[in-house]
Design an enzyme around this catalytic site. Structure first.
Site, mmCIF file in Angstrom:
data_model
loop_
_atom_site.group_PDB
_atom_site.id
_atom_site.type_symbol
_atom_site.label_atom_id
_atom_site.label_comp_id
_atom_site.label_asym_id
_atom_site.label_seq_id
_atom_site.Cartn_x
_atom_site.Cartn_y
_atom_site.Cartn_z
ATOM 1 N N HIS A 11 -2.017 -0.580 -2.196
ATOM 2 C CA HIS A 11 -1.059 -1.054 -1.200
ATOM 3 C C HIS A 11 0.372 -0.841 -1.691
ATOM 4 C CE1 HIS A 11 0.876 -4.495 1.198
ATOM 5 N NE2 HIS A 11 0.513 -3.573 2.085
ATOM 6 N N HIS A 53 9.606 -0.769 2.759
ATOM 7 C CA HIS A 53 8.863 -1.668 3.648
ATOM 8 C C HIS A 53 9.769 -2.426 4.606
ATOM 9 C CE1 HIS A 53 6.911 -5.426 4.892
ATOM 10 N NE2 HIS A 53 5.796 -4.728 4.887
HETATM 11 O O1 G3P Z 1 -1.009 -0.763 6.073
HETATM 12 C C1 G3P Z 1 -1.507 -1.978 5.625
HETATM 13 C C2 G3P Z 1 -0.405 -2.964 5.344
HETATM 14 O O2 G3P Z 1 0.553 -2.326 4.522
HETATM 15 C C3 G3P Z 1 0.258 -3.476 6.579
HETATM 16 O O3 G3P Z 1 1.202 -4.489 6.341
HETATM 17 O O4 G3P Z 1 3.469 -5.339 6.067
HETATM 18 O O5 G3P Z 1 2.168 -4.699 4.074
HETATM 19 O O6 G3P Z 1 3.069 -2.959 5.596
HETATM 20 P P1 G3P Z 1 2.525 -4.350 5.491
HETATM 21 MG MG MG Z 2 2.272 -1.126 4.814
#
Ligand code: G3P
Ligand code: MG
Length: 243
Positions: A11, A53
């Site tokens: 992630h 992000h």
């Molecule tokens: O793509 C999975 C996850 O990254 C979605 O949430 O806010 O961490 O980008 P976020």
């Molecule tokens: Mg994400």
């Protein structure tokens, strides 16, 4: 063709091990033995695709204010590593181009999450897809393109119809199945924290692979795989790999 996902996806690279959405985080994921990374892509003021992000610079860089107000030249001067730990001082905000080159070099698969700043959905999707298309070697399995933005996924369906699309779901929309069908979604990306057992059962019964975010606990990951979830996004992906 059914999309095949690895059980663990890094992630934001590997956000617990190195500063999120940086080249260091992608390297950390690869060093841990992970096969696929997820990154968040948005645009600079002058339309260059970069990894970040948040809508603002404050949390993950030494800059402040809206990301959409900064040019690529300004982005190139930001430090996206010091906030995380001193040894990452000077780590840049990578361009999507640089990130994809590294992903290819490391032999990883990638999920590009299109994360537009407010009001920039269509242009962000267009530029992210054009950038990725130009950078990605034709012989490799294509990136998985996901977004919470239906506008972005619609652009992806038009401009990169041959690349798989992941439909990111937060709270379950009543019409999620119709949306997934209309977008030609290859996978459903869901948050177990915001999903009832009944809704998760429906997602799993739909037939598309389900990927769960964000899972940092081995027991939780094991329970999700057991239930039929194909993949989990994790900030410490190596910790979830089978030993
Ligand atoms: O793509 C999975 C996850 O990254 C979605 O949430 O806010 O961490 O980008 P976020
Ligand atoms: Mg994400």
């Amino acid at each position: 063709m059914t999309l095949v996902l690895p059980p663990v996806i890094g992630h934001r690279g590997a956000a617990a091990i190195a500063p999120e959405n940086t080249l260091a985080a992608i390297r950390a994921a690869a060093a841990g033995g992970v096969a696929m990374v997820e990154v968040d892509a948005k645009l600079t003021a002058d339309g260059v695709a970069i990894l970040l992000h948040d809508d603002d610079l404050d949390r993950t860089t030494d800059g402040s204010g809206p990301a959409a107000a900064r040019t690529a030249e300004e982005f190139a001067r930001l430090d996206a590593g010091s906030w995380f730990a001193p040894q990452f001082a000077g780590e840049p905000v990578p361009t999507l181009d640089a990130a994809l080159a590294l992903v290819v070099e490391l032999g990883l698969a990638i999920n590009i999450e299109i994360k537009p700043c407010p009001g920039r959905d269509v242009e962000t999707a267009k530029i992210v897809l054009a950038t990725a298309r130009a950078a990605w070697p034709g012989g490799l399995a294509p990136p998985l393109v996901s977004s919470f933005s239906l506008e972005c996924l619609e652009v992806a369906a038009q401009l990169a119809a041959d690349w798989p699309r992941g439909y990111l779901i937060w709270d379950r929309p009543a019409d999620w199945r119709a949306v997934a069908d209309r977008l030609g979604a290859a996978s459903l990306h869901v948050s177990p924290d915001r999903t009832s057992a009944a809704d998760m059962a429906q997602y799993l019964a739909d037939g598309r692979p389900v990927a769960a975010y964000t899972i940092n606990d081995a027991a939780a990951a094991a329970a999700l795989w057991q239930a039929g979830v194909a993949a989990v996004f994790s900030d410490d992906p190596a910790s979830l790999l089978p030993r």
